[in-house]
Design an enzyme around this catalytic site. Structure first.
Site, PDB file in Angstrom:
ATOM      1  N   ARG A 179       0.790  -1.242   0.001  1.00  0.00           N
ATOM      2  CA  ARG A 179       0.047   0.160  -0.074  1.00  0.00           C
ATOM      3  C   ARG A 179       0.710   1.293   0.103  1.00  0.00           C
ATOM      4  O   ARG A 179       0.587   2.253  -0.581  1.00  0.00           O
ATOM      5  CB  ARG A 179      -0.891  -0.097   1.096  1.00  0.00           C
ATOM      6  CG  ARG A 179      -2.008  -1.216   1.240  1.00  0.00           C
ATOM      7  CD  ARG A 179      -2.877  -0.964   2.420  1.00  0.00           C
ATOM      8  NE  ARG A 179      -3.589   0.138   2.707  1.00  0.00           N
ATOM      9  CZ  ARG A 179      -4.294   0.383   3.749  1.00  0.00           C
ATOM     10  NH1 ARG A 179      -4.001  -0.429   4.827  1.00  0.00           N
ATOM     11  NH2 ARG A 179      -4.716   1.801   3.894  1.00  0.00           N
ATOM     12  N   CYS A 238      -0.781   5.729   9.321  1.00  0.00           N
ATOM     13  CA  CYS A 238      -1.386   4.367   8.812  1.00  0.00           C
ATOM     14  C   CYS A 238      -2.802   4.626   7.747  1.00  0.00           C
ATOM     15  O   CYS A 238      -2.476   5.485   6.942  1.00  0.00           O
ATOM     16  CB  CYS A 238      -1.836   3.609  10.051  1.00  0.00           C
ATOM     17  SG  CYS A 238      -3.118   4.068  10.913  1.00  0.00           S
TER      18      CYS A 238
END
Length: 279
Positions: A179, A238
């Site tokens: 990601r 995050c």
């Protein structure tokens, strides 16, 4: 007790301590690794249950998992029975996942005597310690704690954007490396792939050893390899501010002091097309 963690053996010995408030803050969904599934709910004895995604999130905010307000925190903490002399211990049923988020919320709201159970419920079960099928039905006496928000411990995208040329600040990203690199899609619609420019990838499973945190020596080595010795301020990000708290707590274990949570994290940054994406 070894701040910011308590061990399963310490907890078992002190389960009936009058000042202890033990809270399960497990979440229903996990991102970043396969979730541990249970046939039925299991709790450590004397646990209270707290829904982190509702009770300690500002639901009036458009931001995913937004930090609670001072008033919201105070109401929740008092309902749990938290006083100035309380020892609050958070755990979750994945080992280490959502408990660090609850821990950081309490820290930011000025309550310091709060800990995370290292290894959580899985480590407790691995050691064949007693569990119960329900949370404690003892009605807690309303506590007298009042939250005092410390705004310097969280930040927004404006702060990071303005500090992008500050070599004494580093942004660490707890998402998976795929990601981070933009080669895996984001789980939320409308969020671009990629990462904050000049941020550093530290997927949260890398600070864990099975269910528990790695040792302070191991964590110190990880951060030293990533950052060297020059960085003085660390910002943690995050997807939406949950797993960032795992690597933030690991930085505390490693001895770092000047720590900030980017509460909106990549969901906030990646949704704003005016903000740059790292290559």
């Amino acid at each position: 007790m070894n701040f910011p963690l308590v061990t399963t053996s310490w907890l078992e010995t002190n389960l009936n301590l009058a000042q202890l408030i033990l809270v399960d803050v497990s979440m229903s969904k996990m991102v970043g690794k396969k979730a541990i599934e249970y046939e039925m709910p299991l709790y450590i004895p004397n646990s209270r249950r707290l829904d982190l995604e509702t009770a300690l999130c500002d639901l009036n905010s458009s931001q995913t998992h937004a930090f609670p307000t001072e008033e919201q925190f105070t109401a929740v903490a008092q309902k749990l029975g938290v006083n100035s002399e309380s020892i609050v211990v958070f755990y979750d049923n994945q080992g280490i996942y959502s408990a660090p988020r609850a821990w950081w919320i309490f820290q930011v709201m000025g309550f310091q005597n709060v800990f995370v159970l290292d290894g959580g419920l899985p480590q407790w079960l691995l050691e064949n310690r007693r569990v119960v099928p329900n949370t404690s039905n003892i009605e807690a006496k309303v506590g007298n704690i009042n939250g005092i928000f410390h705004p310097q411990r969280i930040c927004n995208s404006n702060f990071i954007f303005e500090q992008m040329n500050n070599k004494q600040l580093a942004v660490l990203d707890a998402r998976s490396r795929e990601r981070f690199l933009g080669i895996a899609p984001e789980p939320r619609s409308g969020v671009r792939s990629g990462h904050i420019p000049d941020s550093v990838s530290l997927p949260y499973p890398e600070v864990l050893n099975e269910y528990c945190f790695k040792t302070d020596e191991q964590l110190t080595a990880i951060f030293s390899a990533l950052l060297g010795n020059k960085t003085s301020t660390l910002v943690f990000s995050c997807g939406s501010g949950i797993t960032a708290c795992i690597i933030l707590l690991s930085a505390v274990i490693a001895g770092y002091k000047d720590l900030i949570l980017y509460d909106g994290s990549w969901t906030d940054w990646g949704s704003n097309v005016a903000l740059p994406v790292g290559s």
